[in-house]
Design a protein around this motif. Structure first.
Motif, PDB file in Angstrom:
ATOM      1  N   LEU A  69       0.870  -1.175  -0.166  1.00  0.00           N
ATOM      2  CA  LEU A  69       0.023  -0.074   0.142  1.00  0.00           C
ATOM      3  C   LEU A  69       1.072   1.182  -0.024  1.00  0.00           C
ATOM      4  CD1 LEU A  69      -2.586  -1.115   2.862  1.00  0.00           C
ATOM      5  CD2 LEU A  69      -2.957  -0.972   0.220  1.00  0.00           C
ATOM      6  N   PRO A  70       0.514   2.342  -0.561  1.00  0.00           N
ATOM      7  CA  PRO A  70       1.281   3.650  -0.707  1.00  0.00           C
ATOM      8  C   PRO A  70       1.158   4.050   0.754  1.00  0.00           C
ATOM      9  CG  PRO A  70      -0.866   3.939  -1.692  1.00  0.00           C
ATOM     10  CD  PRO A  70      -0.961   2.502  -1.735  1.00  0.00           C
ATOM     11  N   ILE A  78       4.297   5.840   7.083  1.00  0.00           N
ATOM     12  CA  ILE A  78       5.489   5.001   6.915  1.00  0.00           C
ATOM     13  C   ILE A  78       5.770   4.308   8.121  1.00  0.00           C
ATOM     14  CG2 ILE A  78       7.217   6.658   7.495  1.00  0.00           C
ATOM     15  CD1 ILE A  78       8.660   5.791   4.965  1.00  0.00           C
ATOM     16  N   LEU A  79       5.121   4.643   9.273  1.00  0.00           N
ATOM     17  CA  LEU A  79       5.410   4.044  10.557  1.00  0.00           C
ATOM     18  C   LEU A  79       4.556   2.771  10.904  1.00  0.00           C
ATOM     19  CD1 LEU A  79       5.447   7.185  13.010  1.00  0.00           C
ATOM     20  CD2 LEU A  79       7.341   6.049  11.947  1.00  0.00           C
ATOM     21  N   TYR A  80       3.692   2.536   9.761  1.00  0.00           N
ATOM     22  CA  TYR A  80       2.502   1.528  10.133  1.00  0.00           C
ATOM     23  C   TYR A  80       2.474   0.522   8.788  1.00  0.00           C
ATOM     24  CZ  TYR A  80       0.782   4.750  13.735  1.00  0.00           C
ATOM     25  OH  TYR A  80       0.722   5.491  14.946  1.00  0.00           O
ATOM     26  N   GLU A  81       1.891  -0.663   9.239  1.00  0.00           N
ATOM     27  CA  GLU A  81       1.365  -1.603   8.240  1.00  0.00           C
ATOM     28  C   GLU A  81       0.290  -2.217   8.622  1.00  0.00           C
ATOM     29  OE1 GLU A  81       3.804  -5.386   7.943  1.00  0.00           O
ATOM     30  OE2 GLU A  81       5.419  -4.150   8.565  1.00  0.00           O
ATOM     31  N   LYS A  82      -0.466  -2.902   7.575  1.00  0.00           N
ATOM     32  CA  LYS A  82      -1.736  -3.744   8.012  1.00  0.00           C
ATOM     33  C   LYS A  82      -1.151  -4.930   8.509  1.00  0.00           C
ATOM     34  CE  LYS A  82      -4.222  -5.512   4.608  1.00  0.00           C
ATOM     35  NZ  LYS A  82      -5.237  -5.607   3.611  1.00  0.00           N
ATOM     36  N   LEU A  83      -1.516  -5.293   9.658  1.00  0.00           N
ATOM     37  CA  LEU A  83      -1.405  -6.503  10.370  1.00  0.00           C
ATOM     38  C   LEU A  83      -2.384  -7.676   9.844  1.00  0.00           C
ATOM     39  CD1 LEU A  83       0.307  -8.034  12.712  1.00  0.00           C
ATOM     40  CD2 LEU A  83      -1.537  -7.044  14.021  1.00  0.00           C
ATOM     41  N   ALA A  84      -3.599  -7.256   9.868  1.00  0.00           N
ATOM     42  CA  ALA A  84      -4.819  -8.263   9.667  1.00  0.00           C
ATOM     43  C   ALA A  84      -6.142  -7.646   9.267  1.00  0.00           C
ATOM     44  CB  ALA A  84      -5.026  -9.164  10.938  1.00  0.00           C
ATOM     45  N   VAL A 109     -18.208  -9.293   2.807  1.00  0.00           N
ATOM     46  CA  VAL A 109     -18.992  -8.590   1.825  1.00  0.00           C
ATOM     47  C   VAL A 109     -18.975  -7.078   2.210  1.00  0.00           C
ATOM     48  CG1 VAL A 109     -21.164  -8.307   0.562  1.00  0.00           C
ATOM     49  CG2 VAL A 109     -20.764 -10.637   1.535  1.00  0.00           C
ATOM     50  N   GLY A 110     -19.894  -6.577   2.878  1.00  0.00           N
ATOM     51  CA  GLY A 110     -19.902  -5.014   3.057  1.00  0.00           C
ATOM     52  C   GLY A 110     -19.465  -4.796   4.660  1.00  0.00           C
ATOM     53  N   ILE A 111     -19.043  -5.752   5.263  1.00  0.00           N
ATOM     54  CA  ILE A 111     -18.543  -5.540   6.598  1.00  0.00           C
ATOM     55  C   ILE A 111     -16.939  -5.675   6.542  1.00  0.00           C
ATOM     56  CG2 ILE A 111     -18.673  -6.039   9.012  1.00  0.00           C
ATOM     57  CD1 ILE A 111     -21.743  -7.409   8.227  1.00  0.00           C
ATOM     58  N   LEU A 112     -16.202  -4.843   7.060  1.00  0.00           N
ATOM     59  CA  LEU A 112     -14.617  -5.042   6.855  1.00  0.00           C
ATOM     60  C   LEU A 112     -13.890  -4.413   8.272  1.00  0.00           C
ATOM     61  CD1 LEU A 112     -11.996  -5.566   5.537  1.00  0.00           C
ATOM     62  CD2 LEU A 112     -12.360  -2.897   4.647  1.00  0.00           C
ATOM     63  N   LEU A 113     -13.221  -5.493   8.713  1.00  0.00           N
ATOM     64  CA  LEU A 113     -12.407  -4.909   9.949  1.00  0.00           C
ATOM     65  C   LEU A 113     -10.734  -5.073   9.591  1.00  0.00           C
ATOM     66  CD1 LEU A 113     -12.280  -4.188  12.791  1.00  0.00           C
ATOM     67  CD2 LEU A 113     -12.383  -6.770  13.382  1.00  0.00           C
ATOM     68  N   VAL A 114     -10.166  -3.952   9.770  1.00  0.00           N
ATOM     69  CA  VAL A 114      -8.703  -3.718   9.497  1.00  0.00           C
ATOM     70  C   VAL A 114      -7.896  -3.528  10.790  1.00  0.00           C
ATOM     71  CG1 VAL A 114      -7.026  -2.622   7.940  1.00  0.00           C
ATOM     72  CG2 VAL A 114      -9.463  -3.070   7.139  1.00  0.00           C
ATOM     73  N   VAL A 115      -6.820  -4.059  10.865  1.00  0.00           N
ATOM     74  CA  VAL A 115      -6.029  -3.581  12.018  1.00  0.00           C
ATOM     75  C   VAL A 115      -4.822  -3.240  11.491  1.00  0.00           C
ATOM     76  CG1 VAL A 115      -4.763  -4.565  14.125  1.00  0.00           C
ATOM     77  CG2 VAL A 115      -6.971  -5.415  13.555  1.00  0.00           C
ATOM     78  N   ILE A 116      -4.190  -2.068  11.846  1.00  0.00           N
ATOM     79  CA  ILE A 116      -3.073  -1.539  11.414  1.00  0.00           C
ATOM     80  C   ILE A 116      -2.189  -1.380  12.337  1.00  0.00           C
ATOM     81  CG2 ILE A 116      -2.093   0.630  10.133  1.00  0.00           C
ATOM     82  CD1 ILE A 116      -4.626   0.862   8.639  1.00  0.00           C
ATOM     83  N   VAL A 117      -0.871  -1.588  12.280  1.00  0.00           N
ATOM     84  CA  VAL A 117      -0.062  -1.778  13.536  1.00  0.00           C
ATOM     85  C   VAL A 117       1.338  -0.891  13.247  1.00  0.00           C
ATOM     86  CG1 VAL A 117       1.139  -3.740  12.766  1.00  0.00           C
ATOM     87  CG2 VAL A 117       1.309  -3.337  15.287  1.00  0.00           C
ATOM     88  N   LYS A 171       5.027  -0.552  12.877  1.00  0.00           N
ATOM     89  CA  LYS A 171       6.028  -1.402  12.572  1.00  0.00           C
ATOM     90  C   LYS A 171       6.926  -1.865  13.589  1.00  0.00           C
ATOM     91  CE  LYS A 171       6.297  -0.087   7.593  1.00  0.00           C
ATOM     92  NZ  LYS A 171       7.134   0.527   6.637  1.00  0.00           N
ATOM     93  N   SER A 172       7.192  -0.864  14.233  1.00  0.00           N
ATOM     94  CA  SER A 172       8.317  -1.035  15.352  1.00  0.00           C
ATOM     95  C   SER A 172       8.068  -2.047  16.475  1.00  0.00           C
ATOM     96  CB  SER A 172       8.707   0.372  16.250  1.00  0.00           C
ATOM     97  OG  SER A 172       7.360   0.625  16.704  1.00  0.00           O
ATOM     98  N   VAL A 173       6.472  -2.299  16.757  1.00  0.00           N
ATOM     99  CA  VAL A 173       6.035  -3.224  17.601  1.00  0.00           C
ATOM    100  C   VAL A 173       5.313  -4.458  16.874  1.00  0.00           C
ATOM    101  CG1 VAL A 173       5.897  -1.646  19.466  1.00  0.00           C
ATOM    102  CG2 VAL A 173       3.799  -2.034  17.962  1.00  0.00           C
ATOM    103  N   LYS A 174       5.440  -4.785  15.723  1.00  0.00           N
ATOM    104  CA  LYS A 174       4.857  -5.585  15.065  1.00  0.00           C
ATOM    105  C   LYS A 174       4.928  -7.162  15.545  1.00  0.00           C
ATOM    106  CE  LYS A 174       3.836  -7.793  10.458  1.00  0.00           C
ATOM    107  NZ  LYS A 174       4.123  -7.831   9.090  1.00  0.00           N
TER     108      LYS A 174
END
Length: 990
Positions: free
Chosen positions: A327-328, A391-397, A402-410, A412-415
């Motif tokens: 991801l950008p 730039i400090l973050y990335e998607k963890l999970a 369908v229309g219900i989305l859950l995203v966890v972004i973490v 990087k330093s504590v991934k």
């Protein structure tokens, strides 16, 4: 059976069970019949094993309920020697129950003589054979009481004892046959204390305990029990013991641990109404200035909708089947060198969890879909909203339904701190399975970084749920049902085999699953679709009130909010916590359709549909820092909502923590197997609380001391089945607990009479008496007498009843002293005294009825009303406190009435009145006493407003008094127009 053995075994049992007969036996050791040497050795070994590890005691035990006249219940117990490691020195009984066989239909006990034994066949057949030295009989016991009970075979030399066993079993089986069809399982529930084994403490389980149970008081989880009727004692011991361990851990480890670790979590929920991102999301995804942080994040250069749109198009053009894509992470100029130096900020979240609903409203959205195109688009927009911090973050999970989305972004330093990441989803739409409604969930384990790899830190489990419940006002019950359905079906697979329910369970255990509630902290973010139980016009009018009273009107709306209602009445979301709402309703805004002046769609009632709730165990400290909406993001008909949390963990070494818990466990693990009877000594069995006044706390106490040699669990119980352990006017703390030998605990017995209790006590005798029953689990009961003298109050009474008093209520001895109904006063004297004082002394005091009075003054005024004493108060011309206290007393009196002055049945008609004439005409429907109170109170208000000549004061007093004079039941989903009731009251005041 020797007398010593009889005494020892009987001491092991409760008083309701009696040893009828017992014989010494041993487990059978097989040997080839043709091997004579082996046979001789086996006989010798069997004799030795009777004194060692193969020794058993075969006993027939009878049971009879203390209060029951029914015939005895019988059961065969097989005792075995207790292993030394399980036998603390304090315990003298060296046996535990290995098997139980209820003597019911399907029970049988067979005796046989092994053919390999050499016997003198010339002996008398009627007895001498059985008495020959080395005569050995085998005994096999069968039962079809449960599929888990396997046949057991033993050998014994006690032939006379075995004969008695057979006769006693036959007698008890005949008794059982006479009972007919009964619930056998319930009938033999008394066996549970003898068969359950202590488990490893749940606090050390890799699976966290269910938060729903932790949120409830311990005593509400214990088994049903009353005096003389035992409950599930072993289950009670297990619950009390686990609670004791948790309290010890909190008191001695968590609370006193100086080193802590803090985890910042930002939660966001957004119903995007099928739209793709077209606006800057920074306000939603970045920490806001009001998040209780001393460090503010500077704004970054805004992106234009055109640049956002180009990013989305690029993401959409890529095939979702092409696999994961980077991801950008930040918007930077070509050739610019990126640096992390100085970018980390203590206010930055360590976790950013975003929940989306209605991600896709296309036709195929009714069915499950595996496309990730829209997920990629919104994740791209979220990272863009993070600006230079991206730039400090990335998607963890992530998890999408369908229309219900859950995203966890973490960060990087504590991934590396996150592990065991699991995700699940459940549909709850059409037919209960379609993806248009439902939930997704993600579970992860967080382990703080440790200074050494050999000493890992203790882990914490975090769970996040994103749900979308049934829409529309009329779907209130369906939303509640959806929540409970999702709570049951939202489970994570562990891949681990489920534990067997017992040692004899031969069925395949299957795989273990974990509920979303089995966690240390649970965050539930959602479009819950709960509405406000008020007419559409009421909501819009209250939202348009001037800003200086806006918070007050939001409080009024929250009283009628359906989510608050279901939490308050425990219909759904019980145990969840939500910070009070200070932002405007987030639904429904529209573009291209008719809206009101605030932008709400005129065809949809405004509502707080988008919510963030949480619950957590006491093993972590969770502090909410902010809760707000973001009205500047206008691409959807919902406004996004965010909340910031700070999770504080004690920096505990996992091995040290486990060792501490194990030490606690060893102290209390053998309560069920302890031979000594649990025993407590009470410092006193009589507690006199003295005078008990309305809304004044009085406290008594007693001390419990464990004067026995084994740990003792205790609880307060009711005298009869289904009865409460104490009357409503008492509060006991603790209601249950555990004491080690020699330990003491102070039990407080207090009383603080509220409106509901006062309504009952005012009608009864002034002398309060009750007997409390303190039950020592697996032990005996103690009885405590509690007394008090209730000081009746004029508060919390029916107005008509109060008007029938001959004198002050404190002088009332019996209800029979009341005046006949036809001789009742026109209005309660207490109300008229307050009104007279206010009219004489306070009509020009600023803030009257709007400022609270000092509690001590209010209490003194109430005492004068209850005793008919004169008002001997000195009032300073410069201090309005006394006037405020009299006004506050009147308001509290009106609020305490069991039913509002204007009966609830007439509220709907009040809301429909459109003229002063109609309003006064409706007064004819009131009974005479409430009518006179209404006229007197509104007359005071009218006079006060006339003196001030302020329209704003009129509106404030109307808002305050409509809540008490025309009080609704806010615990009901059926309510009356708040605005209509205010309009009605205004006709009498303005």
């Amino acid at each position: 059976m020797t007398e010593k053995l009889d005494i020892v075994l009987q001491a092991f049992l409760r008083p309701s069970e009696v040893i009828r007969v017992a014989v010494e036996a041993a487990t059978s050791v097989a040997a080839p019949e043709s091997d004579v040497g082996a046979i001789s050795e086996r006989i010798a070994v069997a004799s030795t094993e009777l004194l060692h590890r193969h020794k058993r005691i075969l006993a027939v035990v009878s049971h009879q309920e203390p209060q029951s006249g029914d015939s005895e219940l019988g059961c065969v117990f097989i005792f075995k020697h207790k292993h030394p490691i399980h036998a603390p020195r304090m315990i003298h009984v060296n046996y535990v129950v290995e098997h139980t066989f209820p003597i019911v239909e399907g029970f049988s006990i067979d005796m046989a003589q092994p053919r390999r034994n050499t016997l003198d066949l010339r002996a008398n057949i009627h007895g001498n054979i059985l008495h020959q030295p080395r005569t050995e009989l085998s005994v096999t016991i069968h039962s079809d009481f449960s599929t888990n009970i396997k046949p057991v075979s033993l050998v014994t030399h006690d032939t006379e004892g075995l004969r008695s066993v057979l006769l006693e079993c036959k007698r008890l089986k005949d008794n059982s046959a006479q009972r007919g069809q009964v619930d056998i399982t319930s009938l033999f529930s008394w066996l549970a204390p003898y068969m359950t084994r202590p488990r490893r403490p749940a606090i050390l389980s890799p699976i966290a305990p269910d938060l729903r149970a932790l949120m409830k008081p311990l005593y509400t989880l214990l088994s049903s029990i009353s005096a003389g009727i035992p409950g599930d004692e072993i289950s009670d011991v297990a619950l009390i013991r686990e609670d004791w361990i948790r309290h010890k851990v909190r008191e001695e480890v968590i609370a006193n641990h100086n080193e802590t670790h803090k985890l910042r979590i930002r939660i966001g929920t957004f119903n995007v109404n099928g739209k793709l991102p077209s606006q800057d999301l920074s306000a939603w995804v970045r920490v806001s200035p009001d998040s209780d942080s001393s460090v503010l994040i500077p704004p970054f250069n805004e992106m234009s909708p055109l640049s956002i749109g180009s990013i989305m198009r690029n993401a959409m053009e890529k095939s979702p089947e092409s696999g994961p894509r980077a991801l950008p992470l930040a918007s930077t100029q070509p050739g610019t060198k990126q640096s992390h130096t100085g970018m980390n900020d203590v206010a930055d979240p360590d976790l950013l969890v975003l929940a989306f609903q209605e991600l896709d409203l296309s036709t195929e959205a009714l069915l499950y879909s595996t496309k990730t195109t829209r997920e990629d688009a919104w994740c791209t927009a979220a990272f863009a909203g993070l600006g230079e911090k991206a730039i400090l973050y990335e998607k963890l999970a992530s998890k999408q339904l369908v229309g219900i989305l859950l995203v966890v972004i973490v960060k990087k330093s504590v991934k590396s701190c996150y592990s065991d990441i699991r995700a699940t989803y459940v549909g709850a739409g059409i037919m209960g399975i379609m993806g248009n409604k439902g939930a997704t969930a993600i579970r992860l384990t967080y382990t703080p970084m440790s200074s050494t790899q050999s000493d890992p830190a203790r882990s914490t489990v975090l769970t996040f749920v994103n749900s979308h419940l049934a829409a529309f006002d009329e779907m209130y019950d369906r939303r509640n049902a959806d929540f409970h359905d999702l709570s049951k079906r939202l489970i994570f697979d562990t891949g681990m085999p489920a534990p067997q329910s017992s040692e004899n369970d031969v069925q395949s255990p299957g795989l273990m699953s974990i509920s979303v509630f089995e966690t240390d902290a649970l965050f539930w973010m959602a479009d819950l679709n709960y509405r406000i139980n008020l007419p559409d016009n009421d909501i819009r009018v209250l939202l348009s009130i001037k800003p200086d009273s806006h918070d007050t009107e939001l409080d009024v709306l929250q009283k009628y909010d359906q989510l608050n209602l279901v939490r308050r009445t425990r219909v759904a979301f019980e145990g969840f916590v939500e910070r009070p709402l200070t932002h405007l309703p987030t639904y429904r805004f529209s573009t291209g359709v008719a809206t009101d002046h605030q932008g709400y769609d005129i065809k949809r009632k405004p509502a707080w549909t988008d919510r963030i709730l949480h619950m957590n165990s006491a093993m972590v400290t969770l502090r909410q820092l902010s809760y707000s909406s973001h009205p500047e993001i206008t691409m959807s008909d919902h406004k996004p909502v965010s909340a910031d949390f700070q999770l504080t963990l004690a920096s505990l070494n996992a091995a040290t923590f486990d060792s501490f818990v194990e030490d606690l466990w060893r102290e209390v693990a053998v309560i069920e197997e302890s031979a000594g009877n649990p025993s407590v000594k009470l410092s006193n069995t009589m507690v006199d609380l003295g005078k008990i006044h309305y809304q004044q706390r009085v406290v008594g106490s007693m001390t419990l001391e464990n004067d026995g040699k084994v740990p003792c669990a205790f609880r307060f119980i009711g005298a009869e089945p289904g009865a409460a352990a104490h009357p409503r006017w008492l509060i006991i703390n603790p209601m249950a607990g555990l004491l080690l030998p020699g330990q003491k605990v102070t039990v407080t017995i207090s009383s603080q009479v509220d409106n509901a209790v006062a309504s009952e006590l005012n009608m009864g005798p002034a002398r309060l008496e009750c007997t409390l029953i303190l039950h020592t689990v697996l032990g005996k009961d103690h009885f405590i007498s509690v007394t008090g003298e209730y000081a009746r109050t004029c508060f919390a009474n029916d107005l008509t009843w109060l008007a029938r008093l001959r004198g002050p209520i404190r002088a009332l001895k019996s209800v029979s002293e009341l005046l006949p109904e036809d001789q009742a006063k026109t209005a309660p004297k207490e109300v008229m005294r307050l009104i007279k004082w206010l009219m004489s002394n306070a009509t020009e005091v600023h803030g009257l009825f709007l400022e609270p009075g000092p509690s001590a003054l209010v209490q003194s005024i109430r005492e004068c009303l209850d005793t008919d004493a004169e008002f001997h108060f000195s009032q300073s011309n410069d201090d309005p406190a006394l006037a405020w206290a009299f006004a506050d007393t009147l308001l509290q009196f009106l609020a305490s009435l069991p039913e509002a002055v204007f009966p609830t049945a007439l509220h709907a008609r009040c809301g429909q009145v459109t003229s002063k004439e109609d309003a006064f005409e409706l007064l004819d429907q009131l009974p005479s006493v409430p009518l006179n109170v209404w006229i007197s109170v509104t007359a005071v208000l009218h006079y006060v407003t006339q003196q001030a000549s302020s329209l704003l004061l009129v509106e404030k007093l109307v808002a305050v008094f409509s809540e008490v004079l025309l009080r609704d039941d806010t615990d009901s989903s059926i309510t009356t127009s708040v605005v209509g009731k205010r309009n009605f009251l205004r006709y009498f005041i303005a």
